[in-house]
Design a protein around this motif. Structure first.
Motif, short mmCIF file in Angstrom:
data_model
loop_
_atom_site.label_atom_id
_atom_site.label_comp_id
_atom_site.label_asym_id
_atom_site.label_seq_id
_atom_site.Cartn_x
_atom_site.Cartn_y
_atom_site.Cartn_z
N ALA A 165 0.84 -1.20 0.00
CA ALA A 165 0.00 0.00 0.00
C ALA A 165 0.87 1.26 0.00
CB ALA A 165 -0.93 0.00 1.21
N THR A 166 1.95 1.25 0.79
CA THR A 166 2.84 2.42 0.81
C THR A 166 3.52 2.61 -0.54
OG1 THR A 166 3.26 1.90 3.11
CG2 THR A 166 4.69 3.52 2.11
N MET A 167 3.93 1.49 -1.14
CA MET A 167 4.55 1.59 -2.46
C MET A 167 3.58 2.17 -3.47
SD MET A 167 6.73 -1.94 -2.80
CE MET A 167 7.62 -1.47 -4.28
N ARG A 168 2.31 1.80 -3.34
CA ARG A 168 1.31 2.35 -4.24
C ARG A 168 1.19 3.86 -4.04
NH1 ARG A 168 -3.59 1.93 -7.01
NH2 ARG A 168 -4.97 3.13 -5.70
N GLY A 169 1.16 4.27 -2.76
CA GLY A 169 1.06 5.70 -2.45
C GLY A 169 2.24 6.49 -3.00
N ASN A 170 3.42 5.88 -3.01
CA ASN A 170 4.62 6.57 -3.51
C ASN A 170 4.80 6.45 -5.01
OD1 ASN A 170 5.42 7.40 -1.04
ND2 ASN A 170 6.81 5.69 -0.68
N GLU A 171 3.81 5.90 -5.69
CA GLU A 171 3.88 5.69 -7.14
C GLU A 171 4.97 4.70 -7.53
OE1 GLU A 171 4.33 9.80 -8.48
OE2 GLU A 171 2.23 9.78 -9.05
N GLU A 172 5.44 3.90 -6.56
CA GLU A 172 6.48 2.92 -6.89
C GLU A 172 5.93 1.83 -7.80
OE1 GLU A 172 8.87 1.52 -3.51
OE2 GLU A 172 8.13 3.26 -2.41
N LEU A 173 4.65 1.47 -7.58
CA LEU A 173 4.04 0.45 -8.44
C LEU A 173 3.90 0.97 -9.86
CD1 LEU A 173 1.30 -1.14 -6.16
CD2 LEU A 173 3.69 -1.73 -6.42
N ASP A 174 3.54 2.28 -9.99
CA ASP A 174 3.44 2.87 -11.32
C ASP A 174 4.80 2.82 -12.01
OD1 ASP A 174 0.92 3.40 -10.50
OD2 ASP A 174 1.24 5.53 -10.12
N ALA A 175 5.85 3.10 -11.24
CA ALA A 175 7.19 3.08 -11.82
C ALA A 175 7.54 1.67 -12.32
CB ALA A 175 8.22 3.54 -10.79
N LEU A 176 7.15 0.66 -11.55
CA LEU A 176 7.39 -0.73 -11.99
C LEU A 176 6.64 -1.01 -13.27
CD1 LEU A 176 7.12 -2.77 -8.67
CD2 LEU A 176 9.15 -2.45 -10.08
N ALA A 177 5.37 -0.55 -13.33
CA ALA A 177 4.55 -0.82 -14.51
C ALA A 177 5.16 -0.16 -15.74
CB ALA A 177 3.13 -0.29 -14.28
N VAL A 178 5.69 1.06 -15.59
CA VAL A 178 6.24 1.77 -16.73
C VAL A 178 7.48 1.07 -17.28
CG1 VAL A 178 7.36 3.90 -17.44
CG2 VAL A 178 5.30 4.00 -16.09
N VAL A 179 8.34 0.57 -16.39
CA VAL A 179 9.53 -0.14 -16.88
C VAL A 179 9.16 -1.52 -17.39
CG1 VAL A 179 11.98 -0.32 -16.36
CG2 VAL A 179 10.47 0.77 -14.74
N GLY A 180 7.93 -1.96 -17.09
CA GLY A 180 7.49 -3.24 -17.60
C GLY A 180 7.87 -4.41 -16.70
N ILE A 181 8.04 -4.14 -15.42
CA ILE A 181 8.29 -5.25 -14.48
C ILE A 181 6.94 -5.63 -13.88
CG2 ILE A 181 9.47 -5.93 -12.37
CD1 ILE A 181 11.54 -3.82 -12.96
N PRO A 182 6.47 -6.84 -14.14
CA PRO A 182 5.16 -7.20 -13.59
C PRO A 182 5.20 -7.28 -12.07
CG PRO A 182 6.06 -8.99 -14.95
CD PRO A 182 7.07 -7.93 -14.92
N VAL A 183 4.22 -6.61 -11.45
CA VAL A 183 4.14 -6.62 -9.98
C VAL A 183 4.01 -8.04 -9.47
CG1 VAL A 183 2.74 -5.88 -8.04
CG2 VAL A 183 3.18 -4.31 -9.90
N SER A 184 3.29 -8.89 -10.24
CA SER A 184 3.07 -10.26 -9.76
C SER A 184 4.39 -11.03 -9.67
CB SER A 184 2.09 -10.97 -10.69
OG SER A 184 2.57 -10.91 -12.02
N ASP A 185 5.30 -10.80 -10.61
CA ASP A 185 6.60 -11.50 -10.56
C ASP A 185 7.52 -10.90 -9.51
OD1 ASP A 185 5.59 -12.62 -12.83
OD2 ASP A 185 7.52 -12.62 -13.88
N TYR A 186 7.59 -9.57 -9.54
CA TYR A 186 8.65 -8.91 -8.79
C TYR A 186 8.33 -8.79 -7.31
CZ TYR A 186 11.71 -5.14 -7.30
OH TYR A 186 12.61 -4.37 -6.62
N LEU A 187 7.04 -8.52 -7.01
CA LEU A 187 6.69 -8.28 -5.61
C LEU A 187 5.95 -9.43 -4.97
CD1 LEU A 187 5.32 -4.65 -5.28
CD2 LEU A 187 7.26 -5.67 -4.12
N ILE A 188 4.91 -9.91 -5.70
CA ILE A 188 3.99 -10.83 -5.05
C ILE A 188 4.55 -12.24 -4.99
CG2 ILE A 188 1.65 -11.77 -5.19
CD1 ILE A 188 0.85 -9.08 -6.38
N LEU A 189 5.17 -12.67 -6.10
CA LEU A 189 5.72 -14.03 -6.11
C LEU A 189 6.73 -14.26 -4.98
CD1 LEU A 189 5.69 -16.74 -7.59
CD2 LEU A 189 7.50 -15.87 -9.07
#
Lengths: 272, 356
Positions: B216-240
């Motif tokens: 949730a904090t990463m979402r607030g800091n737009e860190e997830l958006d940054a991951l999406a822009v570089v094309g790193i899937p959140v499911s692989d990089y964070l959730i897995l």
């Protein structure tokens, strides 16, 4: 011209705020040392310097968030950091209004509640009066339409203005601004400059502004101090315009002329 | 002519409000007399602003020239009219709409969770093939904070639960001279239920809450958006790595919890009852066959998967403010604990059907 009737306890001889040989450090890491300057009543005082020179840290020591290792910070001659915590809070609440770099609005409260909260806590006003006064403060910064909105719904510039309205909540006579124009477009930024000048004139307040935005500094600041990251102290005193036109220090000149030079001040890649 | 005299300090309270009907049938140009004005602050400005707006509404000409400069500057910043904020719409409670909305929400959630599972499994498969964007470092650090760092709390809780079980059992079984069966009670209860459930609850509170608030904090800091822009899937990089860490550590912590629980029961039993240490040991071995361990082991795998997925999902759904991060953490812990207990109940029924 500030209205003299709302300036408190006037005494021409002592400056409103003064730093005397202040040294700021985090552990062994010295940020600024032997720093001294005066802020006169009614002025818009700029704390200038490049990134990382400790501007914001100096501001922190003036709003009570960071105790200096050495030296004094005087508020109308009173040694602020020698006071009891109770007294420091009293001074801060009664006289200081702070606009933080990222506005620091309380995200769980609406904009109106953000302005109203200090009044609810520290005045005996009833809800109707608090609503009128918070609406007035929001209207002063042109944000009365956002009274019931949450900070998350606002743009950066609107958040800045809402933060400014909150800083005005308790009618402070000293306003501190940390990078007020950071992240704003030039038009919004110049509107904010006008607003700061008008509020200073209208409220008879004194403004201390930490910034490295040259256009804003030239437009509004009438006094200031230039901090250096290398010598870790002030290297020039005076208004930004004065420093630009008359200061011979190469570091100050590079900053004011917006170029990155070497010792002789010429340097590569000049931006003119 | 509006005459204002004396001290006008709004912060002390008690200042009047200028209402439209105060204007009466006043017709001439609206001016101000502030010659006898004393100290003032924004309270006076609020009053004058009210008066000016009232006069503007009645179409009067307003003459501000006699006001002090400072007050005029402030009034210039203020609009002559403000739009009334729209009245909040009164919503009628319609039970079918409400119920339908809830059902759709629930189904959407099931769908989203399944989608996340599929994405993550895809990431898992890619990881096995060596093509996932899963960094071993992340998996390692997640595993370390979910596993070894939780050893103390897992030890204390399971040890005490085993001891409590033995204590309760001892008092009852002694009446029938069936002292030795305390070993059966403790062994079965700990291995089959308590160690798995307790470890699950600890992980839901400790690691699930941490995952939800971190994402949730990463979402607030737009860190997830940054991951999406570089094309790193959140499911692989964070959730897995987060979910894998829980799936790896939970069964191990469960086995460790079993050991500590039985040890707790053992200490209480041999100190309270007339049993030898060797007797208790032999009785436990006989009472808890291997398939009980396997049952618990499978359960904790499922718990780990559920806690990891649900808390990551809640973190991804969270709003962007500080309060939202707190809400996400709370929801993740509640959902995790309820989920562990509910799944445990389902496993109990299934086990009964299968006959384990």
């Amino acid at each position: 011209m500030a209205d003299p009737t709302i300036v408190r306890a006037q005494d021409g001889s002592t400056p409103l705020l003064a730093l005397r040989d202040v040294t700021l450090a985090f552990g062994p890491k010295v940020i600024q040392q032997k720093l001294s300057f005066d802020v006169n009543r009614g002025s818009i005082f700029a704390v200038m310097g490049g990134s990382g020179c400790g501007k914001s840290t100096v501001l922190k020591s003036m709003i009570g968030l960071l105790r200096p290792g050495e030296g004094q910070f005087l508020v109308e001659g009173e040694d602020y950091w020698a006071d009891t915590e109770q007294r420091r809070i009293e001074i801060g609440r009664g006289r200081f209004g702070v606009l933080f770099q990222n506005s620091a609005l309380w995200s769980a409260l609406t904009v109106g509640e953000n302005v109203a909260l200090p009044m609810q806590m520290f005045t005996k006003l009833d809800d109707v009066e608090i609503r009128r006064l918070s609406l007035l403060k929001l209207a002063l910064v042109g944000m009365e339409h956002a009274y019931d909105q949450l900070p998350a719904e606002l743009s950066g510039g609107m958040r800045k203005r809402a933060g400014l309205a909150r800083a005005l909540a308790l009618d402070p006579d000293i306003l501190f601004f940390d990078e007020p124009s950071a992240g704003l477009d030039p038009i919004t930024s110049s509107r904010l400059d006008d607003l700061i000048v008008n509020l200073r004139d209208g409220l008879g307040a004194t403004v201390v502004i930490v910034s490295h935005e040259l256009p804003s500094l030239f437009a509004i600041a009438d006094d200031g101090v230039f901090l250096s990251a290398t010598s870790k102290t002030s290297i020039a005193h005076g208004s930004p315009v004065f420093l630009r036109d008359y200061c011979s220090d190469p570091v100050v000149q590079d900053f004011m002329q917006r170029r990155h030079g070497n010792e002789d001040g010429s340097g590569r890649g000049q931006l003119r | 002519m509006l005459v204002v005299k004396g001290s006008w300090l709004g912060r002390l309270g008690g200042l009047p409000e200028f209402r439209s009907d105060d204007l009466g049938d006043f017709g001439g140009p609206f001016g101000f007399d502030t010659r006898d004005l004393g100290r003032w602050d924004t309270g006076l400005v609020a009053f004058l602003w009210d008066a000016i707006r009232a006069a503007t509404r009645s179409g009067l000409k307003i003459d501000r020239s006699s006001l002090p400069d400072a007050i005029r500057k402030l009034l210039d910043l203020l609009p002559d009219e403000i739009a009334e904020p729209p009245k909040p719409k009164r919503s009628v409670f319609r039970p079918f709409y409400w119920l339908g909305g809830k059902v759709i929400d629930a189904l959407t959630e099931v769908g989203a969770l399944s989608d996340l599972t599929v994405q993550m499994s895809g990431g898992g498969v890619r990881a096995v093939l060596g093509r996932a964007m899963l960094r071993p470092v992340d998996l390692f650090s997640n595993t370390r904070s979910a596993g070894p760092s939780a050893l103390t709390i897992v030890s204390v809780v399971n040890f005490l639960v085993g001891a409590i079980l033995a204590f309760v059992g001892a008092v009852q079984l002694r009446r029938f001279a069936a002292d030795i069966f305390v070993a059966d009670l403790v062994g079965l209860a700990v291995v089959r239920e308590m160690a798995a459930v307790m470890t699950g609850i600890i992980m839901a509170g400790r690691t699930g809450g941490a995952y939800a608030s971190r994402i949730a904090t990463m979402r607030g800091n737009e860190e997830l958006d940054a991951l999406a822009v570089v094309g790193i899937p959140v499911s692989d990089y964070l959730i897995l790595p987060s979910v894998l860490a829980l799936v790896i550590t939970m069964p191990v912590l469960y086995l460790y919890g079993c050991l500590l629980g039985i040890l707790g029961g053992f200490l209480v039993a041999i100190s309270m009852l007339n049993i030898t240490a060797l007797g208790y040991y032999q009785q436990t071995l006989g009472a808890v066959p291997f398939d009980q361990f396997a049952f618990g082991f499978v359960k904790t795998l499922a718990f780990g998967l559920m806690i990891g997925l649900v808390s990551c999902r809640i973190g991804l759904l969270a709003g962007r403010s500080a309060a939202d991060v707190g809400i996400a953490a709370t929801r993740a812990v509640v959902a995790g604990i309820v989920g562990v207990i509910a799944m445990d109940a389902i496993f109990a029924v299934l086990a009964d059907v299968v006959g384990v």
